[in-house]
Write a protein that holds these residues in place. Structure first.
Motif, PDB file in Angstrom:
ATOM      1  N   PRO A 131      -6.807   3.582   3.581  1.00  0.00           N
ATOM      2  CA  PRO A 131      -6.494   4.100   2.243  1.00  0.00           C
ATOM      3  C   PRO A 131      -7.726   4.459   1.422  1.00  0.00           C
ATOM      4  O   PRO A 131      -7.721   5.450   0.687  1.00  0.00           O
ATOM      5  CB  PRO A 131      -5.719   2.942   1.596  1.00  0.00           C
ATOM      6  CG  PRO A 131      -5.185   2.151   2.731  1.00  0.00           C
ATOM      7  CD  PRO A 131      -6.179   2.266   3.835  1.00  0.00           C
ATOM      8  N   GLU A 132      -8.804   3.668   1.535  1.00  0.00           N
ATOM      9  CA  GLU A 132      -9.991   3.899   0.710  1.00  0.00           C
ATOM     10  C   GLU A 132     -11.054   4.714   1.427  1.00  0.00           C
ATOM     11  O   GLU A 132     -12.172   4.864   0.915  1.00  0.00           O
ATOM     12  CB  GLU A 132     -10.578   2.567   0.223  1.00  0.00           C
ATOM     13  CG  GLU A 132     -11.275   1.725   1.276  1.00  0.00           C
ATOM     14  CD  GLU A 132     -10.325   0.905   2.143  1.00  0.00           C
ATOM     15  OE1 GLU A 132     -10.792  -0.074   2.730  1.00  0.00           O
ATOM     16  OE2 GLU A 132      -9.133   1.246   2.230  1.00  0.00           O
ATOM     17  N   HIS A 133     -10.747   5.233   2.606  1.00  0.00           N
ATOM     18  CA  HIS A 133     -11.757   5.993   3.351  1.00  0.00           C
ATOM     19  C   HIS A 133     -11.066   7.133   4.103  1.00  0.00           C
ATOM     20  O   HIS A 133     -10.933   7.114   5.323  1.00  0.00           O
ATOM     21  CB  HIS A 133     -12.499   5.079   4.317  1.00  0.00           C
ATOM     22  CG  HIS A 133     -13.642   5.748   5.036  1.00  0.00           C
ATOM     23  ND1 HIS A 133     -14.622   6.452   4.379  1.00  0.00           N
ATOM     24  CD2 HIS A 133     -13.954   5.821   6.357  1.00  0.00           C
ATOM     25  CE1 HIS A 133     -15.493   6.922   5.264  1.00  0.00           C
ATOM     26  NE2 HIS A 133     -15.102   6.564   6.468  1.00  0.00           N
ATOM     27  N   LEU A 134     -10.608   8.124   3.345  1.00  0.00           N
ATOM     28  CA  LEU A 134      -9.951   9.288   3.929  1.00  0.00           C
ATOM     29  C   LEU A 134     -11.015  10.315   4.272  1.00  0.00           C
ATOM     30  O   LEU A 134     -11.637  10.901   3.401  1.00  0.00           O
ATOM     31  CB  LEU A 134      -8.942   9.872   2.942  1.00  0.00           C
ATOM     32  CG  LEU A 134      -7.839   8.915   2.483  1.00  0.00           C
ATOM     33  CD1 LEU A 134      -6.991   9.557   1.395  1.00  0.00           C
ATOM     34  CD2 LEU A 134      -6.983   8.486   3.662  1.00  0.00           C
ATOM     35  N   TRP A 135     -11.243  10.523   5.551  1.00  0.00           N
ATOM     36  CA  TRP A 135     -12.291  11.441   5.975  1.00  0.00           C
ATOM     37  C   TRP A 135     -11.807  12.197   7.198  1.00  0.00           C
ATOM     38  O   TRP A 135     -10.886  11.787   7.903  1.00  0.00           O
ATOM     39  CB  TRP A 135     -13.582  10.685   6.317  1.00  0.00           C
ATOM     40  CG  TRP A 135     -13.434   9.765   7.497  1.00  0.00           C
ATOM     41  CD1 TRP A 135     -12.941   8.504   7.498  1.00  0.00           C
ATOM     42  CD2 TRP A 135     -13.753  10.071   8.856  1.00  0.00           C
ATOM     43  NE1 TRP A 135     -12.932   7.986   8.769  1.00  0.00           N
ATOM     44  CE2 TRP A 135     -13.427   8.921   9.624  1.00  0.00           C
ATOM     45  CE3 TRP A 135     -14.283  11.191   9.503  1.00  0.00           C
ATOM     46  CZ2 TRP A 135     -13.611   8.871  11.006  1.00  0.00           C
ATOM     47  CZ3 TRP A 135     -14.465  11.131  10.880  1.00  0.00           C
ATOM     48  CH2 TRP A 135     -14.132   9.989  11.608  1.00  0.00           C
TER      49      TRP A 135
END
Length: 360
Positions: free
Chosen positions: A50-54
């Motif tokens: 959720p906190e690291h969409l890449w």
């Protein structure tokens, strides 16, 4: 190999649309491995952090992996001495033997646990191509003690080797603990493998005193062109009873370090952490999925572990750095932090870590 499997192999990610738009759109919209409710890290088809969409494009992959300038590696590197581990370690003892890459034999509390075991010559969907082993396994397969549990972090070929799992199943029938969806991949290869699939945050009892906890990691998954992020990935916290607690990172980036802080808060204090230090160049491409040694030292500090083992280097050539560059960077990073080198060792295959027993 099935027609679908051959298609996955021949059509790289980003070009799979050439197989036909109907087939490609159908493949993108379904998950062949897992069906479950939407959560904060599963959208109904794909898993995500959720906190690291890449994401990286196919052009990035082409430029970052296939056409990046690479430091040469040797064709082979012999073992200093293959390990022959004891049958069991009881009581407060903890022994971890490096097999190579992310494969380790963890012996504690009377259990023998393997992480991401790979004894194959290549980490690839085929036997004739793909990254080839430079260094032999640190323990010959026939010298392994009886294996009780296997922990799989994710489904990339350098971590999930179904041929090795079949050999283990035929010999010892261990429990194979995997993140969600990976059980379907393994069972499709060999239905006799005793797989159990779990989500992040689960508690998996391994014995009366020992439990495994799958935890978030900053990584991804894929076995072919159309299954990116359709199986979950994870790190593991192990509660080894009288032997203390151990953290196995699998594959991960550092990002802001939240996964390590949370692991320390929820599952520490850790006696030992097993952290990846290799497969990190070029940095612009790899930083979202793999730590380098400098970042691994930072993760070590965030975990608050007493000691660490550096892995994921010196066995399979996956990226651009030299074979010993991770070890050199680790030594420099420890010195810069004023940390004693024995606190964070980059084990070569066949080497073992044995720490002092924790206080009663």
């Amino acid at each position: 190999m099935t027609r679908r499997g051959l298609l996955r192999l021949l059509i790289p990610a980003g070009l799979a649309g050439l197989a036909g738009p109907a087939w490609w759109n159908w493949s993108k919209s379904r998950n062949p491995y897992y069906s479950g409710p939407v959560t904060d890290h599963f959208d109904g088809v794909r898993f995500f952090n959720p906190e690291h969409l890449w994401s990286k494009s196919f052009g990035d992959l082409w430029r970052g992996v296939w056409f990046s300038e690479k430091t040469p590696w040797p064709e082979s590197r012999p073992l200093a001495e293959p390990a022959v581990p004891p049958a069991r370690i009881e009581g407060r003892g903890l022994r971890v033997t490096a097999i190579g890459h992310a494969s380790h034999l963890i012996q504690a509390a009377g259990l023998n646990i393997l992480t991401d075991p790979v004894w194959s010559e290549r980490c690839s969907p085929v036997s004739f191509a793909g990254p080839k082993r430079v260094t032999p396994p640190g323990i010959a397969f026939d010298d392994l003690p009886e294996i009780d549990v296997v922990l799989i972090s994710h489904n990339h070929y350098d971590h999930l080797d179904v041929a090795t799992l079949s050999r283990l199943a035929a010999r010892d029938a261990p429990r194979v603990i995997v993140p969600l969806g990976n059980d379907a991949i393994i069972k499709a290869h060999d239905a006799s493998i005793r797989t159990e699939a779990y989500d992040w945050g689960a508690r998996v009892p391994l014995s009366g005193d020992v439990a495994a906890h799958p935890l978030p990691a900053y990584h991804w998954s894929a076995r072919g062109a159309t299954d990116r992020r359709k199986a979950l990935w994870c790190a593991y916290a192990l509660d080894l009873g009288p032997a203390g607690k151990l953290y196995f990172a699998g594959d991960t980036a550092l990002v802001g370090g939240a996964t390590f802080r949370n692991a320390a808060k929820d599952h520490g204090p850790f006696r030992l952490a097993i952290l990846p230090i290799g497969a990190y160049e070029p940095r612009w491409f790899m930083k979202d999925q793999h730590m380098n040694a400098e970042e691994a030292v930072e993760a070590f500090g965030l975990l608050g572990a007493e000691a660490a083992i550096g892995c994921h280097w010196g066995v399979f050539r996956l990226t651009a750095e030299g074979i010993d560059a991770p070890v050199e960077q680790l030594a420099a990073s420890l010195a810069a932090k004023g940390l004693a080198p024995e606190r964070f060792r980059a084990l070569r295959p066949g080497e073992a870590w044995e720490g002092r027993a924790p206080a009663a």
